[in-house]
Design a protein around this motif. Sequence first.
Motif, mmCIF file in Angstrom:
data_model
loop_
_atom_site.group_PDB
_atom_site.id
_atom_site.type_symbol
_atom_site.label_atom_id
_atom_site.label_comp_id
_atom_site.label_asym_id
_atom_site.label_seq_id
_atom_site.Cartn_x
_atom_site.Cartn_y
_atom_site.Cartn_z
ATOM 1 N N VAL A 86 38.905 49.600 42.615
ATOM 2 C CA VAL A 86 39.295 48.616 41.603
ATOM 3 C C VAL A 86 38.951 49.133 40.212
ATOM 4 N N LYS A 87 39.571 48.535 39.204
ATOM 5 C CA LYS A 87 39.333 48.908 37.808
ATOM 6 C C LYS A 87 38.901 47.687 37.015
ATOM 7 N N ALA A 88 38.051 47.895 36.053
ATOM 8 C CA ALA A 88 37.603 46.798 35.199
ATOM 9 C C ALA A 88 38.794 46.112 34.553
ATOM 10 N N GLY A 89 38.757 44.782 34.550
ATOM 11 C CA GLY A 89 39.821 44.004 33.941
ATOM 12 C C GLY A 89 40.974 43.672 34.870
ATOM 13 N N GLN A 90 41.027 44.285 36.055
ATOM 14 C CA GLN A 90 42.112 43.968 36.985
ATOM 15 C C GLN A 90 42.002 42.524 37.465
ATOM 16 N N ARG A 91 43.150 41.921 37.657
ATOM 17 C CA ARG A 91 43.209 40.574 38.242
ATOM 18 C C ARG A 91 43.569 40.739 39.719
ATOM 19 N N LEU A 92 42.678 40.303 40.567
ATOM 20 C CA LEU A 92 42.899 40.410 42.010
ATOM 21 C C LEU A 92 43.252 39.043 42.583
#
Length: 352
Positions: A86-92
């Motif tokens: 995952v990456k910072a700021g991603q919306r899951l």
Amino acid sequence: MSERARSERDAFPGHWAHDLLPEELPDPDAQVLHTLTVAAEADGARIDRALTAALPELSRSRVQALIQAGRVRADGRMIAEPKTRVKAGQRLEVAVPPAAPATPRGESIPLAVVYEDAALIVIDKPAGMVVHPAPGNETGTLVNALIAHCGDSLQGIGGERRPGIVHRLDKDTSGLMVAAKTEPAHHALVAQFAERAIDRAYRAVCWGVPDPVSGRIEGDIGRAPQNRKKMAVVARGGRPAATQYKVRRVLARGGIAELSCKLETGRTHQVRVHLAEAGHALLGDPTYGRPRHRVLRELPDAAQQAVRGLTRQALHAERLGFAHPDDGRWCSFERPLPQDLQEVIDALSRVT
């Protein structure tokens, strides 16, 4: 919440903004949509581990199954691999479908419920009841009974609305069993059994009197080389097993003994196999023992009839203790001997 769930959650403290969207849930049978935003501290984490930490009600295997079923998205893109980072700021987004009906069908079978709450149920299983459906025993099992008894309180194990069986008793062994009603409770109890943190005590009646009168029986247990349907103490290929025992009472002029047994491990048929290996098979055990006719012939008629009338091994799980998976409080339960075993002991205790 279990200690295991707490540790997984705490591995990513404050990493998620997590909201349920009730407006997207028009009825209780609809899927639940979880939305999460990846914080900077979680950048680079595996998505399956990260979601398990953020959603402790789901096990890691359940999260992986949801990913593989196409029910997890990152910034609108479907995730196909649990190892995706995952990456910072991603919306899951995680779409959890309602638990499917259990494959075994619920059956209205009376149960002796000792304790029940939203997370688990403790029952006193009668002798003669199989725990889980299997070829030749597809119905009338404890699982069938629990599905009917618990109904909608079963939140689902692995996506299926069924009880979480964490340990078993043989068909003809009576006594205490715990089953989970939620996935977090199931995983917490399984972990306790694996860590040998469960307190389990049995009452047994065996041929002869063990010497010494208290002790510990060790021996790896595996499939019997000559009969794969039986278990045995084996030199290789088995799993470590240890049983503590103590003679409670000497009966039938020293020909029979009532024991207390405590399990350090939980192998198939453990008490039965260890006592038989020590030369003290259980009364009524058709697999690991046979009647000692010399002892029987010396008993009064009433005592002989009581022993010969026993239709199952003389073994009862009388005590069960564990840490509650929600808050860690210690729970301990005891159940007295069922009537059939008590009658045998009473008849033998009158022999002078």
